[in-house]
Design an enzyme around this catalytic site. Structure first.
Site, mmCIF file in Angstrom:
data_model
loop_
_atom_site.group_PDB
_atom_site.id
_atom_site.type_symbol
_atom_site.label_atom_id
_atom_site.label_comp_id
_atom_site.label_asym_id
_atom_site.label_seq_id
_atom_site.Cartn_x
_atom_site.Cartn_y
_atom_site.Cartn_z
ATOM 1 N N CYS A 2 54.674 31.944 75.494
ATOM 2 C CA CYS A 2 54.333 31.835 74.092
ATOM 3 C C CYS A 2 55.299 30.594 73.733
ATOM 4 O O CYS A 2 56.489 30.892 74.143
ATOM 5 C CB CYS A 2 54.174 32.885 73.253
ATOM 6 S SG CYS A 2 53.133 34.096 73.697
ATOM 7 N N ARG A 27 54.117 26.431 77.473
ATOM 8 C CA ARG A 27 54.319 27.896 77.546
ATOM 9 C C ARG A 27 53.179 28.997 77.393
ATOM 10 O O ARG A 27 53.397 30.210 77.162
ATOM 11 C CB ARG A 27 55.402 28.180 76.371
ATOM 12 C CG ARG A 27 56.509 27.256 76.661
ATOM 13 C CD ARG A 27 57.516 27.625 75.157
ATOM 14 N NE ARG A 27 57.981 28.724 75.460
ATOM 15 C CZ ARG A 27 59.324 29.277 76.022
ATOM 16 N NH1 ARG A 27 59.826 28.208 76.906
ATOM 17 N NH2 ARG A 27 59.566 30.472 75.902
ATOM 18 N N TRP A 76 50.461 32.899 75.092
ATOM 19 C CA TRP A 76 49.874 33.306 76.377
ATOM 20 C C TRP A 76 50.024 34.764 76.248
ATOM 21 O O TRP A 76 50.966 35.390 76.026
ATOM 22 C CB TRP A 76 50.949 32.818 77.403
ATOM 23 C CG TRP A 76 50.584 33.299 78.997
ATOM 24 C CD1 TRP A 76 49.993 32.333 79.774
ATOM 25 C CD2 TRP A 76 50.994 34.190 79.702
ATOM 26 N NE1 TRP A 76 49.499 32.940 80.821
ATOM 27 C CE2 TRP A 76 50.215 34.149 81.139
ATOM 28 C CE3 TRP A 76 51.649 35.550 79.301
ATOM 29 C CZ2 TRP A 76 50.393 34.885 82.138
ATOM 30 C CZ3 TRP A 76 51.754 36.508 80.521
ATOM 31 C CH2 TRP A 76 51.278 35.891 81.751
ATOM 32 N N ASN A 102 57.791 35.524 70.591
ATOM 33 C CA ASN A 102 57.718 35.261 72.074
ATOM 34 C C ASN A 102 58.491 36.324 72.774
ATOM 35 O O ASN A 102 59.621 36.790 72.400
ATOM 36 C CB ASN A 102 58.490 33.838 72.310
ATOM 37 C CG ASN A 102 58.580 33.752 73.694
ATOM 38 O OD1 ASN A 102 59.640 33.049 74.098
ATOM 39 N ND2 ASN A 102 57.911 34.214 74.578
ATOM 40 N N GLY A 103 57.881 37.156 73.531
ATOM 41 C CA GLY A 103 58.476 38.139 74.364
ATOM 42 C C GLY A 103 57.637 39.459 74.360
ATOM 43 O O GLY A 103 56.222 39.341 73.879
ATOM 44 N N GLU A 480 54.271 25.899 99.496
ATOM 45 C CA GLU A 480 54.129 25.089 98.330
ATOM 46 C C GLU A 480 52.844 24.342 98.271
ATOM 47 O O GLU A 480 52.443 24.324 97.091
ATOM 48 C CB GLU A 480 55.281 24.314 98.157
ATOM 49 C CG GLU A 480 55.457 23.264 96.875
ATOM 50 C CD GLU A 480 55.394 24.147 95.693
ATOM 51 O OE1 GLU A 480 55.524 25.444 95.453
ATOM 52 O OE2 GLU A 480 54.926 23.427 94.602
ATOM 53 N N LYS A 484 50.053 25.089 95.305
ATOM 54 C CA LYS A 484 49.631 23.770 94.461
ATOM 55 C C LYS A 484 48.029 24.043 94.292
ATOM 56 O O LYS A 484 47.220 23.688 93.201
ATOM 57 C CB LYS A 484 50.076 22.645 94.755
ATOM 58 C CG LYS A 484 51.473 22.203 94.606
ATOM 59 C CD LYS A 484 51.776 21.781 93.236
ATOM 60 C CE LYS A 484 52.288 23.138 92.538
ATOM 61 N NZ LYS A 484 53.608 23.705 92.672
ATOM 62 N N GLU A 487 46.837 27.038 92.336
ATOM 63 C CA GLU A 487 46.906 26.884 90.838
ATOM 64 C C GLU A 487 46.000 25.779 90.220
ATOM 65 O O GLU A 487 45.683 25.962 88.973
ATOM 66 C CB GLU A 487 48.382 26.888 90.315
ATOM 67 C CG GLU A 487 49.100 25.547 90.745
ATOM 68 C CD GLU A 487 50.658 25.832 90.356
ATOM 69 O OE1 GLU A 487 51.380 25.172 91.070
ATOM 70 O OE2 GLU A 487 50.859 26.438 89.450
ATOM 71 N N HIS A 503 48.128 35.969 115.455
ATOM 72 C CA HIS A 503 48.159 37.643 115.296
ATOM 73 C C HIS A 503 47.534 38.195 114.356
ATOM 74 O O HIS A 503 47.617 39.426 113.751
ATOM 75 C CB HIS A 503 49.781 37.956 114.777
ATOM 76 C CG HIS A 503 50.594 37.516 116.236
ATOM 77 N ND1 HIS A 503 50.741 38.047 117.320
ATOM 78 C CD2 HIS A 503 51.621 36.308 116.298
ATOM 79 C CE1 HIS A 503 51.571 37.340 118.244
ATOM 80 N NE2 HIS A 503 52.330 36.531 117.517
ATOM 81 N N LYS A 601 53.770 27.717 81.988
ATOM 82 C CA LYS A 601 54.756 27.069 82.706
ATOM 83 C C LYS A 601 55.964 27.693 82.824
ATOM 84 O O LYS A 601 56.452 27.980 83.810
ATOM 85 C CB LYS A 601 55.051 25.598 82.062
ATOM 86 C CG LYS A 601 56.136 24.752 82.955
ATOM 87 C CD LYS A 601 55.948 23.440 82.913
ATOM 88 C CE LYS A 601 56.937 22.948 84.062
ATOM 89 N NZ LYS A 601 56.460 22.945 85.565
#
Ligand code: AGP
Length: 606
Positions: A2, A27, A76, A102-103, A480, A484, A487, A503, A601
């Site tokens: 947030c 955020r 968020w 925020n939190g 990585e 990408k 997401e 395997h 983010k």
């Protein structure tokens, strides 16, 4: 997560709040809202589900010129669904106080029950609404005294900013665990989750520390911690608005991919003397002489993948045994903290709660913490005993790109510093340094092949599952690349050591399950070619990320090439191909590239 933003001053608050919220949208972008007070003590609240643009569309700016103090929030969701009722700002029952947060208020459930017993009714499900009602419940006539009381009752993490309808021009709040800065302008004051949202608005800001309470009123401010009023150092903003703007690019992600050559020049500047072919950096000189025998890298997501490459560099170039742990697992695992280990924390934002909490544990137990961080002034940067900034400027796209390559380049510099001091053969040291100087130009050349990468991405856009394969230096690149793809495109993908596929997971391969193998000039090139054959003979399609001089191009269904160099430096080119591959596929699929669904983010909640 947030983002919170506040303003008080002589200008209209609404356009400033909206600008600040747009910049903080990375955020979280589930919903957005603002609350403002006019000089005549009128309260204005507006909220919208979705992005800040939805909120902008609901607001008639011309009718709001009397409102010069306000708070805003971009959310968020953690507690409570994505509904307008759960949207911040939240208000007290009497409508006098409004708050953004925020939190996570850990004990909100007990507090809510207590308040319900006292007769308070709740319109939503959030922990923040509890803070608003609790503030009213505790209020005895003085905002700041009430804030003090409130912070002894609620359990963190939080950054809270309140306004009081009866005190136009006043903003007050507190922070523990979540970031908060105060921007100091000319007769105008800003509060924000991230100083970068203040670029172009103010030149100076202060960063609040855990336990700080602040109050802005009468064109002045105070900060109090543990009952003592104190002065926090002012910091200057050096970035310009250019770093926050798209320019001619359609998406921030693409802009940031294209910035990577320049970013690497930044990372190397002040650390590598290419003329003298040596490393010159005081921080590294100091760390290298501490006698560390091991390294433990702790990070999450993309930064964790950079850490995995860090391990490869530190072990191969400096002979230092290195462990890498995902920060969530570190915090709740058994930790062995000792003085012979260098603990490296990697974070773009410097605010990732899992990494930050892990760092606090290491600090408390006397370990030497080192930060590789992009955001100056962030919590991890401030709490680390030493560290290096990645100098990648602001990264806006939720999918990390240039921050990753900057982190990897920083690890390469660190490993060379350790290697030169201890075991690295001088000729090898020189050849890597010489090669590093060429990386930015190679990147810029590679970017010219973006259309070819787009063609292949379009061809595979209808497939639902992918394997990303690689070994040694190229395994973290596969991981990585796979992240990408997930997401950005919402396609399923998994990264594997190419040797490990046989395997068990090879059973998944058929004509509908393509694989991407990263197979540059590694000593394991021919082993990787065997893995390609294993997949091909089961009907699987194979895309190769290979050097332009690879003589085995015909074993791949499709391939994307880059200029051959050293395995230590080819990784930069390989990952950029994978970034562009995911970008183009997401674009083909019509995805929201800079703000993929469900994500934010900066992950500032555990
Ligand atoms: C990757 O594209 C994401 N942005 C995510 O994995 C990110 O790397 C992770 O959340 C860690 O963030 P940090 O680097 O800011 O600590």
């Amino acid at each position: 997560m947030c983002g919170i933003f506040g303003f008080t001053g002589w200008k209209d608050a609404a356009p400033i709040l909206l600008k600040g919220l747009s910049r903080l949208e990375y955020r979280g972008y589930d919903s957005a809202g603002i609350c403002m007070i006019s000089k005549n003590r009128d309260l204005y609240i507006n909220k919208a589900i979705g992005k800040v643009m939805e909120l902008k569309n609901k607001i008639n700016l011309s009718s709001l010129s009397e409102y010069t103090t306000g708070i805003g929030h971009t959310r968020w969701a953690t507690h409570g669904g994505v509904t307008e009722n759960n949207c911040h700002p939240h208000t007290s029952a009497n409508g006098r106080f409004a708050v953004v947060h925020n939190g996570i208020i850990e004990n909100y459930s007990e507090l809510r029950t207590m308040l319900q017993w006292q007769g308070y009714q709740f319109y939503g499900e959030t922990d923040t609404e509890v803070a608003a009602k609790l503030f009213e419940h505790l209020f005895m006539g003085d905002d700041f005294e009430t804030l003090k009381k409130l912070t002894t009752v609620i359990e963190w993490a939080y950054a809270l900013v309140f306004l009081d309808k009866e005190n136009p021009g006043k903003l007050f709040g507190a922070k523990i665990g979540s970031p908060l800065v105060i921007g100091i302008g000319r007769d105008s004051w800003y509060v924000s989750s991230d100083y970068r949202s203040l670029i172009g608005l103010v030149d100076e800001y202060i960063t609040l520390e855990d336990g700080d309470l602040f109050c802005i009123e009468n064109n002045d401010y105070k900060v109090v911690n543990c009952g003592v009023e104190l002065v926090r150092d002012k910091e200057s903003i050096t970035e310009t608005e250019k770093h926050m703007e798209l320019g001619d690019f359609p998406h921030f992600m693409l802009k940031e991919i294209y910035e990577q050559g320049e970013v690497l020049r930044n990372v190397f500047a002040g650390r590598i003397d290419f003329q003298a072919k040596t490393i010159r950096n005081n921080t590294l000189d100091e760390v290298v002489t501490q006698g560390f025998e091991r390294v433990h890298i702790i990070a999450s997501g993309t930064s964790y993948h950079a850490g995995l490459l860090g391990k490869q560099y530190l072990e191969h170039l400096a002979d230092i045994p290195t462990e890498v742990t995902v920060s969530t697992e570190f915090k709740y695992g058994k930790q062995f903290i000792d003085k012979k280990t260098l603990y490296i924390f990697v974070s773009q934002s410097g605010e990732t709660a899992d990494s930050l909490e892990s760092m606090k544990i290491v600090n408390e137990r006397g370990g030497y913490t080192f930060g590789i961080v992009n955001v100056p002034g962030s919590s991890i940067a401030r709490l680390a005993k030493a560290g290096l900034f990645t100098h990648a400027w602001v990264e806006v796209g939720v999918a990390s790109t240039k921050a990753f390559t900057a982190q990897v380049a920083t690890f390469l510099v660190i490993a060379l510093a350790f290697g030169r001091k201890w075991n690295l053969e001088h000729m090898k040291f020189l050849s890597i340094i010489e090669d590093m100087q060429k990386i930015p130009v190679r990147i810029e050349k590679l970017l010219e092949t973006s259309d070819k990468i787009r063609e292949v991405a379009e061809k595979y856009a209808s497939y639902l599952n992918f394997f990303y394969l690689g070994r040694s230096y190229e395994l973290p690149i596969a991981m990585e690349g796979s992240l990408k793809l997930k997401e950005l495109t919402y396609r399923h993908s998994e990264a594997y050591s190419s040797g490990e596929l046989k395997h068990g997971s090879l059973a998944l391969i058929d004509e509908y399950f393509p694989s991407i193998i990263i197979n540059g000039s590694s000593p394991l090139h021919s082993k990787n070619c065997s893995s390609v054959q294993e997949v091909k003979s089961r009907g699987g399609k194979m895309i190769g990320i290979i050097t332009s001089d690879d003589t085995k191009k015909d074993i791949y269904d499709d391939y994307l090439t880059f200029e051959a160099s050293l395995p230590e430096t080819e990784v930069f080119l390989e990952v950029i191909i994978l970034q562009l591959f995911a970008y183009h596929m997401a674009n083909t699929l019509g995805r929201d590239i800079d703000k993929p669904r469900n994500l934010a983010k900066s992950v500032t909640v555990e």
